[in-house]
Scaffold this active site. Structure first.
Site: not given
Ligand code: AMP
Length: 286
Positions: A33, A35-36, A39-40, A156, A159, A192
């Site tokens: 989503m 706002n890197l 982690g991303h 997550d 998820q 984020s």
């Protein structure tokens, strides 16, 4: 700085991916989503390790936000995100779709996927409809990109388990690959939503991870009263000012409630708690 192709339509992604496929290249998708943060980017690196080409998507998906949640306030930083991706050199294509591209019939008329009971426990108990929204968008992204692998973060955890289940149950031909949690030096899992924390709250925030870590140590020492361990962790957090949604010990494979026959190493300790207006989630796998 590596060249990143930014695409906005499903058609453009399809064309890129089929060009890669025509020369036998494999493709991994990293959905985000935006706002890197680190982690991303660690997921993008993992994607690069397991596939020839990496597609990252940035899409703040309205169907996974409930009434009164932070859809409007969710941090959107497209310029910074693109610079970060270019500097990292791990992403070949960035997919930034509009709502119309993801939901061509509009949100009201969208086909939605309804997940079974697992989606209504843990975070799902506090965010009704959240995981149905998550799988509804992930299924669309998978159908658009048609990657060989989808790379998701263990941050997550619920998820991840739910998407694994959706992929298996709907026979979607994709491999689900999990990346480990990136943390700040004091243990706080990068998120984020950490930017919602005041400086006082930011100082308290690592205690969520500490509490989960302590619970996992108790399990490793052989304590087996799961409820007692979880209640103890929650009480400590409430004492210092968190509002705890849940702390639970679950089976690490399918998130079922453990029975007495579980080895500690089959377990995961999960927690979600509010500090001010930030809802933090974290977990520790034994
Ligand atoms: P989000 O942008 O928050 O939807 O997250 C996109 C992906 O990044 C999800 O698969 C997350 O699990 C993953 N992710 C988020 N935070 C972290 C982190 N601290 N370490 C590793 N992966 C993460």
């Amino acid at each position: 700085m590596a060249e990143v192709t930014v695409v906005e339509t499903a058609q453009q992604v399809r064309e890129l991916v089929s060009a890669w496929r025509s020369v036998q290249q494999t493709v991994a998708l990293v959905p985000t989503m935006g706002n890197l943060h680190r982690g991303h980017m660690s997921l993008a690196r993992l994607a690069r390790d397991i596939a020839d080409r990496v597609v990252m998507s940035i899409y703040v998906n309205p169907t996974q936000f409930g009434e009164g949640e932070d859809f409007g306030a969710y941090p959107r930083t497209p310029g910074e995100d693109l610079r970060r991706i270019e500097a990292a050199g791990t992403v070949d294509a960035l997919f930034v779709p509009s709502h119309d591209e993801i939901y061509p019939f509009g949100l009201e008329q969208a086909v939605r996927i309804a997940m079974p009971a697992i989606s209504r426990e843990l975070c799902g108990a506090h965010r009704p409809g959240h995981f149905d929204g998550v799988v509804t968008v992930v299924a669309r992204l998978l159908n658009i990109v048609q990657p060989d692998a989808i790379v998701l973060g263990e941050k997550d955890y619920q998820q991840l388990v739910i998407i694994e289940r959706m992929v298996e149950d709907l026979h979607i031909p994709v491999r689900v690959v999990a990346g480990s949690i990136e943390r700040d030096q004091d243990g706080l899992a990068l998120s984020s939503r950490n930017r919602y924390l005041s400086s006082t709250e930011r100082n308290l925030a690592p205690q969520l991870h500490e509490a989960l870590e302590n619970a996992s140590q108790a399990l490793l020492r052989g304590e087996d009263d799961y409820d007692r361990i979880a209640r103890r962790a929650a009480a400590i957090l409430e004492d210092v000012g968190f509002k705890v949604d849940y702390i639970e010990i679950r089976d690490a494979g399918d998130l079922s409630r453990p029975n007495g026959r579980h080895e500690p190493h089959d377990l995961v300790v999960l927690g979600a708690a509010w500090l001010g207006r930030a809802r933090l989630i974290d977990n520790v796998r034994l």
